[in-house]
Design a protein around this motif. Structure first.
Motif, PDB file in Angstrom:
ATOM      1  N   SER A  53       0.827  -1.212   0.000  1.00  0.00           N
ATOM      2  CA  SER A  53       0.000   0.000   0.000  1.00  0.00           C
ATOM      3  C   SER A  53       0.859   1.260   0.000  1.00  0.00           C
ATOM      4  CB  SER A  53      -0.935   0.000   1.220  1.00  0.00           C
ATOM      5  OG  SER A  53      -0.217   0.242   2.419  1.00  0.00           O
ATOM      6  N   LYS A  54       2.124   1.098   0.363  1.00  0.00           N
ATOM      7  CA  LYS A  54       3.046   2.243   0.379  1.00  0.00           C
ATOM      8  C   LYS A  54       3.945   2.281  -0.851  1.00  0.00           C
ATOM      9  CE  LYS A  54       3.142   2.304   5.433  1.00  0.00           C
ATOM     10  NZ  LYS A  54       3.981   2.213   6.640  1.00  0.00           N
ATOM     11  N   THR A  55       3.682   1.414  -1.824  1.00  0.00           N
ATOM     12  CA  THR A  55       4.423   1.494  -3.081  1.00  0.00           C
ATOM     13  C   THR A  55       3.741   2.505  -4.003  1.00  0.00           C
ATOM     14  OG1 THR A  55       3.163  -0.329  -4.093  1.00  0.00           O
ATOM     15  CG2 THR A  55       5.207  -0.914  -2.939  1.00  0.00           C
ATOM     16  N   TYR A  56       4.546   3.155  -4.828  1.00  0.00           N
ATOM     17  CA  TYR A  56       4.005   4.126  -5.783  1.00  0.00           C
ATOM     18  C   TYR A  56       4.973   4.227  -6.952  1.00  0.00           C
ATOM     19  CZ  TYR A  56       1.797   8.389  -7.568  1.00  0.00           C
ATOM     20  OH  TYR A  56       1.144   9.303  -8.355  1.00  0.00           O
ATOM     21  N   PHE A  57       4.815   3.326  -7.899  1.00  0.00           N
ATOM     22  CA  PHE A  57       5.741   3.237  -9.014  1.00  0.00           C
ATOM     23  C   PHE A  57       5.690   4.429  -9.984  1.00  0.00           C
ATOM     24  CE2 PHE A  57       6.675  -0.822  -7.382  1.00  0.00           C
ATOM     25  CZ  PHE A  57       7.848  -1.272  -7.989  1.00  0.00           C
ATOM     26  N   PRO A  58       4.576   5.180 -10.056  1.00  0.00           N
ATOM     27  CA  PRO A  58       4.618   6.385 -10.905  1.00  0.00           C
ATOM     28  C   PRO A  58       5.740   7.353 -10.543  1.00  0.00           C
ATOM     29  CG  PRO A  58       2.353   5.846 -10.392  1.00  0.00           C
ATOM     30  CD  PRO A  58       3.208   4.900  -9.586  1.00  0.00           C
ATOM     31  N   LEU A  59       6.188   7.342  -9.271  1.00  0.00           N
ATOM     32  CA  LEU A  59       7.277   8.223  -8.855  1.00  0.00           C
ATOM     33  C   LEU A  59       8.543   7.996  -9.681  1.00  0.00           C
ATOM     34  CD1 LEU A  59       8.424  10.264  -6.673  1.00  0.00           C
ATOM     35  CD2 LEU A  59       9.224   8.227  -5.457  1.00  0.00           C
ATOM     36  N   THR A  60       8.801   6.743 -10.038  1.00  0.00           N
ATOM     37  CA  THR A  60      10.024   6.399 -10.769  1.00  0.00           C
ATOM     38  C   THR A  60       9.733   5.880 -12.168  1.00  0.00           C
ATOM     39  OG1 THR A  60       9.960   4.209  -9.723  1.00  0.00           O
ATOM     40  CG2 THR A  60      11.344   5.887  -8.680  1.00  0.00           C
ATOM     41  N   SER A  61       8.541   6.160 -12.684  1.00  0.00           N
ATOM     42  CA  SER A  61       8.150   5.597 -13.979  1.00  0.00           C
ATOM     43  C   SER A  61       9.021   6.102 -15.127  1.00  0.00           C
ATOM     44  CB  SER A  61       6.674   5.899 -14.276  1.00  0.00           C
ATOM     45  OG  SER A  61       6.451   7.295 -14.312  1.00  0.00           O
ATOM     46  N   TYR A  62       9.720   7.218 -14.900  1.00  0.00           N
ATOM     47  CA  TYR A  62      10.636   7.712 -15.932  1.00  0.00           C
ATOM     48  C   TYR A  62      11.761   6.708 -16.200  1.00  0.00           C
ATOM     49  CZ  TYR A  62      13.966   8.883 -12.211  1.00  0.00           C
ATOM     50  OH  TYR A  62      14.839   8.817 -11.147  1.00  0.00           O
ATOM     51  N   MET A  63      11.992   5.782 -15.251  1.00  0.00           N
ATOM     52  CA  MET A  63      13.070   4.801 -15.399  1.00  0.00           C
ATOM     53  C   MET A  63      12.721   3.665 -16.360  1.00  0.00           C
ATOM     54  SD  MET A  63      14.452   4.212 -11.524  1.00  0.00           S
ATOM     55  CE  MET A  63      14.657   5.536 -10.344  1.00  0.00           C
ATOM     56  N   LYS A  64      11.458   3.473 -16.654  1.00  0.00           N
ATOM     57  CA  LYS A  64      11.078   2.277 -17.417  1.00  0.00           C
ATOM     58  C   LYS A  64      11.662   2.247 -18.813  1.00  0.00           C
ATOM     59  CE  LYS A  64       6.533   4.117 -18.768  1.00  0.00           C
ATOM     60  NZ  LYS A  64       5.078   3.928 -18.608  1.00  0.00           N
ATOM     61  N   ASN A  65      12.039   3.408 -19.331  1.00  0.00           N
ATOM     62  CA  ASN A  65      12.664   3.463 -20.660  1.00  0.00           C
ATOM     63  C   ASN A  65      14.154   3.769 -20.578  1.00  0.00           C
ATOM     64  OD1 ASN A  65      10.187   3.006 -22.059  1.00  0.00           O
ATOM     65  ND2 ASN A  65       9.638   5.154 -21.700  1.00  0.00           N
ATOM     66  N   ASP A  66      14.703   3.710 -19.359  1.00  0.00           N
ATOM     67  CA  ASP A  66      16.122   3.979 -19.170  1.00  0.00           C
ATOM     68  C   ASP A  66      16.945   2.915 -19.907  1.00  0.00           C
ATOM     69  OD1 ASP A  66      18.058   5.545 -16.968  1.00  0.00           O
ATOM     70  OD2 ASP A  66      18.813   3.589 -17.578  1.00  0.00           O
ATOM     71  N   PRO A  67      17.955   3.310 -20.686  1.00  0.00           N
ATOM     72  CA  PRO A  67      18.731   2.328 -21.460  1.00  0.00           C
ATOM     73  C   PRO A  67      19.479   1.315 -20.605  1.00  0.00           C
ATOM     74  CG  PRO A  67      19.751   4.515 -21.531  1.00  0.00           C
ATOM     75  CD  PRO A  67      18.412   4.691 -20.926  1.00  0.00           C
ATOM     76  N   ILE A  68      19.782   1.681 -19.360  1.00  0.00           N
ATOM     77  CA  ILE A  68      20.513   0.762 -18.469  1.00  0.00           C
ATOM     78  C   ILE A  68      19.567   0.048 -17.513  1.00  0.00           C
ATOM     79  CG2 ILE A  68      22.280   0.580 -16.661  1.00  0.00           C
ATOM     80  CD1 ILE A  68      23.638   3.027 -17.902  1.00  0.00           C
TER      81      ILE A  68
END
Length: 391
Positions: free
Chosen positions: A285-300
């Motif tokens: 309930s304390k997870t919130y993946f939109p905070l780091t969603s910019y990482m999903k297309n990170d090349p590494i």
């Protein structure tokens, strides 16, 4: 030996250590000079179980089940040797470090586990949030006391684990542990924490009583990481991996075998499993993946981020399916409101932190870098205080 007037307290925390705990204590109990020490200490033996490093080593469901079995085995070997055993649980604030619903946790431990005393560590924000005022302290001490009384006086079928339930939990623990091990062995696991989380800033905040890592080596190794910065870094990312990762896959494996009804029965009839899953649901309930969603297309790190996100989604969906709930923590509305209230404070701080972390990685200007590093550190303070059990 009679001049030694302190207790010797063994600590078991890794999966391997928990597996061999009975053998280790059996050998210790049978050493002649140690027998004299125990006799001098009125045949009482305190044993510490480490939840934090157990979870870091084997994942949430695997570690918790290994600790439960270790307690049963240590209770048995202590009784065989005429020793009164007392368990000292190294429980931190969040579920990933053994925290969560403490009353339910102890009430769910049946008669096969010694409960002469309840000894636990109280750490971090848990001190102020649960014992910071007299009414809070009285209430939470009463919760611990009543958990022990329930075990002795009001034991019912829900606090017992049948052989069929035990087999199912064992299978879930094995699958969940394997899934977590795959993640832990991923070549980007440590690098992701080092470069995408505020891990290295924990030492600067001085919130821990020890260094962030055990080794002085410049190369970061998972085995060297202390539990607080390890779990706390996942919390700062709003990903809480140690509190759920592998649970969703474990449940899915049994669902795929046509055992959904067995899982529902297990959740309904086993207080131990219900508490285990509810604590994990709190972490989710304390997870919130939109905070780091910019990482999903990170090349590494894009592929690694997606592994985490997919397991989070799988865990939420399967836990809701098994529990029959529509929302996480649905049956505990007060705690759910408390989490939601604090998240409104936390998320803006973490958005600032993520921006500052990116600037630190990319900014070559030393003066600007210093400013952004201070932003990371200050947001750490604010989030830890607001989140209550983030570290």
């Amino acid at each position: 030996i009679e001049e030694i007037n302190v207790d010797i307290v063994p600590l078991f925390e890794t999966i391997e250590g928990l597996d061999t705990a009975r053998q280790s204590m059996g050998e210790l109990y049978n050493l002649e000079y140690y027998k004299k020490q125990l006799k001098y200490r009125s045949d009482f033996q305190t044993i510490m179980l480490g939840f934090s490093d157990g979870t870091k080593d084997g994942g949430y469901i695997k570690a918790n089940w290994e600790i439960y079995k270790a307690k049963e085995n240590l209770t048995a070997v202590s009784m065989e040797n005429g020793i009164n055993v007392v368990f000292f649980d190294g429980r931190g604030g969040p579920p990933a470090r053994g925290g969560g619903k403490t009353h339910q946790f102890y009430a769910s431990q049946g008669p096969s586990i010694a409960n002469n005393e309840i000894q636990i560590t109280i750490q971090g924000q848990t001190i102020s949030s649960m014992y910071g005022s007299k009414p809070q302290a009285i209430f939470n001490f009463e919760q611990l006391l009543s958990a022990g009384v329930i075990n002795d006086i009001f034991t019912d079928d829900k606090s017992l684990i049948s052989s069929q339930e035990r087999d199912l939990i064992e299978e879930l623990a094995e699958v969940g542990g394997k899934k977590y091990l795959e993640l832990k062995n991923h070549p980007l696991f440590v690098s992701y924490l080092e470069h995408k989380s505020p891990l290295k800033y924990y030492g600067k905040t001085k919130i821990g009583s020890r260094p962030s890592k055990r080794s002085t080596s410049s190369q970061l190794k998972l085995s060297d990481l202390r539990a607080i910065p390890f779990v706390g870094s996942w919390s700062q990312l709003k990903q809480n991996v140690p509190g759920f990762f592998g649970f969703g896959t474990a449940l899915q494996s049994k669902i795929d075998e046509g055992k959904l009804e067995d899982l529902k029965d297990l959740f309904e009839n086993s207080l131990y499993f219900k508490t285990l899953m509810q604590n994990s649901m709190m972490a989710l309930s304390k997870t919130y993946f939109p905070l780091t969603s910019y990482m999903k297309n990170d090349p590494i790190y894009g592929e690694f981020w997606n592994i985490l996100y997919e397991e989070q989604q799988r865990s939420i969906n399967n836990m809701l399916l098994v529990s029959g709930q529509k929302l996480l923590m649905e049956t505990d509305p007060i705690s759910m409101m408390s989490v939601e209230y604090r998240e409104n404070i936390v998320l803006p701080l973490l958005a600032i932190q993520q921006y500052a972390l990116q600037e630190v990685e990319e900014n070559l200007d030393e003066n600007a870098k210093t400013v952004f590093e201070k932003m990371v550190t200050r947001s750490l303070f604010g989030n830890i205080n607001a989140s209550r059990n983030s570290a």
